[in-house]
Scaffold this active site. Structure first.
Site, PDB file in Angstrom:
ATOM      1  N   ARG A  65      30.355 -16.851 -11.583  1.00  0.00           N
ATOM      2  CA  ARG A  65      30.947 -18.209 -12.274  1.00  0.00           C
ATOM      3  C   ARG A  65      30.382 -19.088 -12.187  1.00  0.00           C
ATOM      4  O   ARG A  65      29.912 -19.871 -11.132  1.00  0.00           O
ATOM      5  CB  ARG A  65      32.546 -18.284 -11.402  1.00  0.00           C
ATOM      6  N   ARG A  91      26.127  -9.494 -19.717  1.00  0.00           N
ATOM      7  CA  ARG A  91      26.212 -10.454 -18.197  1.00  0.00           C
ATOM      8  C   ARG A  91      26.162  -9.603 -16.828  1.00  0.00           C
ATOM      9  O   ARG A  91      26.691 -10.170 -15.832  1.00  0.00           O
ATOM     10  CB  ARG A  91      27.207 -11.602 -18.524  1.00  0.00           C
ATOM     11  N   HIS A 161      26.238 -19.508 -22.473  1.00  0.00           N
ATOM     12  CA  HIS A 161      27.558 -20.189 -22.124  1.00  0.00           C
ATOM     13  C   HIS A 161      27.490 -20.974 -20.632  1.00  0.00           C
ATOM     14  O   HIS A 161      27.983 -20.824 -19.640  1.00  0.00           O
ATOM     15  CB  HIS A 161      28.366 -19.107 -21.641  1.00  0.00           C
ATOM     16  N   ASP A 206      39.761 -25.737 -25.230  1.00  0.00           N
ATOM     17  CA  ASP A 206      38.890 -24.619 -25.336  1.00  0.00           C
ATOM     18  C   ASP A 206      38.546 -24.586 -27.145  1.00  0.00           C
ATOM     19  O   ASP A 206      39.562 -24.059 -27.754  1.00  0.00           O
ATOM     20  CB  ASP A 206      39.840 -23.410 -24.790  1.00  0.00           C
ATOM     21  N   GLU A 265      28.701 -24.650 -25.181  1.00  0.00           N
ATOM     22  CA  GLU A 265      27.847 -23.466 -25.436  1.00  0.00           C
ATOM     23  C   GLU A 265      27.334 -23.182 -26.749  1.00  0.00           C
ATOM     24  O   GLU A 265      27.843 -23.842 -27.941  1.00  0.00           O
ATOM     25  CB  GLU A 265      29.112 -22.436 -25.269  1.00  0.00           C
TER      26      GLU A 265
END
Ligand code: TA6
Length: 295
Positions: A65, A91, A161, A206, A265
């Protein structure tokens, strides 16, 4: 053990996960081999530029994270596969170090790769070979190259990201997307008109800005700095902060940590997904630079 240039070492990081430590003359970076995950970038004399949660898990197969997760070959949930890992498999798999060099300007360049065989071992599609180049000096440059090793065209999404460290997300302004419409993930992807003013974060945010290829700047008055994200090979820009309620739903996200970070991002997602012909390669790159601003 491979021979690395001066300033480079590989060590056991948190959770026993291997990470590269790249200490160049003008800046340093850390890259976990799991996920090819840049977890730290700090220009000399600056505060760290990337944020990591104090609650991040460091376990094999679990996304970290913070830092710069690589989302590939899908962004968000995989359409039609509810059990597939969020943001793809890149990832959560182990990448291999392909080579590390010291550049004439004193920066360090590390090459990592995720082979189709590694994806297949993870039980994932294996039509694409992925490589990541991380170059660290005063700036951080990441290049993600995807090559279609399949005999037919392949379509994929991707994102670098980054979680940027900020003094207080409620004070920052994000410039470069003024007037651009976006898809609002907090409103079922409703298309919203762009705002004339730089973006201020005052709630869960977002946003997926399609058809955007220009640089974006995060202005942070609290730390008297501007973080500039330049990119190429990317048509999508995503801006995210979970704010209070969403942050509470994430076990690897501390309750008040939403104040300390914002994501900007560089991606190719949704309508901007990439279709690669057999044997073709697509490169997406992001460059992160920090400038001090007057107190
Ligand atoms: O890029 C923004 C986003 O898609 C958000 O919707 C949120 O899910 C974030 O990525 C983090 O996703 P993760 O799977 O890392 O928790």
């Amino acid at each position: 053990m491979p021979q690395f240039p001066e300033g480079v070492r590989i060590e056991r990081g948190a959770g026993g996960l291997d990470r590269l430590v790249l200490s160049a003359a003008e800046g340093e970076a850390h890259v976990f081999l799991q996920g090819g995950h840049v977890s730290h970038f700090q220009p000399k004399g600056e505060k760290p530029v990337l944020w990591m949660s104090g609650r991040s898990r460091f376990e094999t197969g679990t996304p970290l994270r913070g830092g710069v997760p690589i989302c590939f070959p899908w962004f968000g949930p995989k359409v039609g596969s509810p059990d597939a890992p969020m943001h793809g498999y890149a990832r959560i798999l182990a990448w291999a170090v392909a080579g590390i060099t010291r550049e004439p300007d004193g920066s360090l360049r590390a090459g990592l790769e995720l082979t189709p065989e590694a994806a297949a071992r993870g039980g994932f599609p294996y039509e694409l070979a992925l490589s990541l180049t991380v170059r660290v000096g005063r700036a951080l440059r990441m290049e993600l190259a995807a090559r279609n090793v399949n005999g037919a065209p392949v379509t994929f999404e991707e994102a670098l990201h980054p979680y940027f460290a900020v003094s207080d997300v409620r004070q920052v302004r994000i410039r470069g997307l003024e007037g651009v419409s976006y898809l609002d993930k907090t409103a079922a992807m409703a298309r919203k008109p762009g705002e004339a003013e730089p973006i201020a974060i005052a709630a869960e945010t977002d946003r997926v800005y399609l058809g955007t290829s220009g640089p974006v700047a995060i202005e942070d008055p609290g730390w008297h700095r501007r973080i500039v994200i330049g990119k190429c090979g990317s048509s999508t820009t995503v801006v995210w902060n979970p704010w209070i309620a969403k942050a509470k739903t994430m076990p690897d996200f501390g309750e008040d940590e939403w104040i300390e970070m914002v994501c900007v991002e560089s991606a190719n997602a949704a309508d901007d997904a990439v279709t690669l012909a057999p044997g073709a390669t697509h490169v997406m790159a992001a460059t992160i630079e920090v400038y001090s601003s007057p107190a």
